[in-house]
Enzyme design. Structure first.
Site, PDB file in Angstrom:
ATOM      1  N   CYS A   1       0.793  -1.241  -0.078  1.00 45.17           N
ATOM      2  CA  CYS A   1      -0.058  -0.001   0.117  1.00 45.17           C
ATOM      3  C   CYS A   1       0.777   1.161   0.010  1.00 45.17           C
ATOM      4  CB  CYS A   1      -1.113  -0.193   1.118  1.00 45.17           C
ATOM      5  SG  CYS A   1      -2.295   0.958   0.752  1.00 45.17           S
TER       6      CYS A   1
ATOM      7  N   HIS B   1      -3.453  -5.351   2.363  1.00 49.75           N
ATOM      8  CA  HIS B   1      -3.199  -5.401   3.851  1.00 49.75           C
ATOM      9  C   HIS B   1      -3.879  -6.939   4.383  1.00 49.75           C
ATOM     10  CE1 HIS B   1      -1.946  -1.300   4.177  1.00 49.75           C
ATOM     11  NE2 HIS B   1      -2.881  -1.191   3.298  1.00 49.75           N
TER      12      HIS B   1
HETATM   13  N1  GLN Z   1      -1.947   6.791   2.477  1.00 50.70           N
HETATM   14  C1  GLN Z   1      -2.051   6.012   1.224  1.00 50.70           C
HETATM   15  C2  GLN Z   1      -3.562   6.025   0.468  1.00 50.70           C
HETATM   16  O1  GLN Z   1      -4.429   6.511   1.294  1.00 50.70           O
HETATM   17  C3  GLN Z   1      -2.052   4.644   1.589  1.00 50.70           C
HETATM   18  C4  GLN Z   1      -2.750   3.997   2.532  1.00 50.70           C
HETATM   19  C5  GLN Z   1      -2.305   2.650   3.120  1.00 50.70           C
HETATM   20  O2  GLN Z   1      -1.154   2.222   3.037  1.00 50.70           O
HETATM   21  N2  GLN Z   1      -3.357   1.861   3.507  1.00 50.70           N
HETATM   22  O3  GLN Z   1      -3.694   5.831  -0.602  1.00 50.70           O
END
Ligand code: GLN
Length: 250
Positions: free
Chosen positions: A93, A194
């Site tokens: 992510c 995730h």
């Molecule tokens: N902050 C990034 C987004 O919102 C990644 C989010 C995350 O790692 N879950 O896309």
């Protein structure tokens, strides 16, 4: 064998228990008689040439990404060298986004990335949240499913010719449009998934371990002994079922 793992920014990029991916790699390595030697790589700490067999970076909110992005971008050369040298990598992510050229936030600010993956990310209005199921083929003819959970504002746009990790069966994936999820460059894998990802997808953990062992030995990726994985299979089944029921727009 000793598998040397570099965990990038564990104090900043670690949401949704992404740290659990390291625990799975350690357990599965130990069950085959190998030892995982994990060291944190923080801001200002180098990725020394030849020091790691596997590099890992988790996900994080925009705020945490902004805190580490300049440091990660400064590690671009070391990351390119490690990838070219066959070091296995898993980026999840927010970490995945910043291994591309960068992330443009909703406020228009731009976080530079390491430019390892041929993509760029732009934050959209609505977050893309839910269970995901995707199909990948990391080895020719060996189709596998991956199940996980996504929560991101970023839309990651792969360059023409960049190889996605897989095809969305259910879920938004990279951008909610292309039908693709993640990115792959040799032994380097980037994904929005995730969960953490590896407990419910042990085959990917073994794929990464085999490539890390190949780097450590200088040889070919070994075929790892099969493990029972009953609990893992159940975790996958539940996750995949949720994705089928709810995942994304498909
Ligand atoms: N902050 C990034 C987004 O919102 C990644 C989010 C995350 O790692 N879950 O896309």
């Amino acid at each position: 064998m000793r598998i040397r793992v570099g965990h990038l920014y564990p104090d900043y990029l670690n949401i949704y228990a992404d740290r659990g991916n390291i625990a799975v790699l350690a357990r599965r390595a130990a069950l085959r008689g190998h030892e995982l030697d994990v060291s944190a790589i923080g801001i200002g700490e180098p990725i020394s040439a030849g020091a790691y067999d596997l590099l890992y970076v988790g996900g994080g909110q925009d705020r945490e990404q902004a805190l580490i992005a300049p440091d990660l971008a400064a590690k671009a050369e070391a990351l390119h060298r490690a990838q070219a040298d066959g070091v296995a990598m898993l980026a999840v992510c927010g970490g995945y986004q910043l291994l591309g050229r960068g992330y443009r936030g909703r406020d228009g600010s731009f976080l530079p990335g390491a430019g390892l993956f041929a993509h760029e990310t732009v934050a959209g209005e609505a977050r893309m949240i839910g269970d995901v199921l995707l199909e990948c083929e990391l080895e020719p003819g060996d189709r596998r499913l991956l199940a996980g959970f996504e929560n991101h504002a970023g839309r990651t746009l792969l360059d023409r010719g960049a190889v996605p990790l897989g095809r969305d069966v259910h879920g938004f994936g990279n951008d909610g449009e292309s039908g693709f999820e993640g990115c792959r460059l040799g032994s380097a894998i980037g994904t929005y998934l995730h969960g953490p990802l590896l407990p419910r997808n042990p085959w990917l953990a073994d794929w990464l371990l085999a490539r890390a062992l190949a780097h450590a030995s200088g040889g070919e990726p070994p075929v790892l002994a099969e493990l029972a994985d009953a609990l893992e299979a159940e975790a996958f089944r539940v996750s995949a079922e949720r994705a089928r029921k709810r995942g994304g727009r498909r």
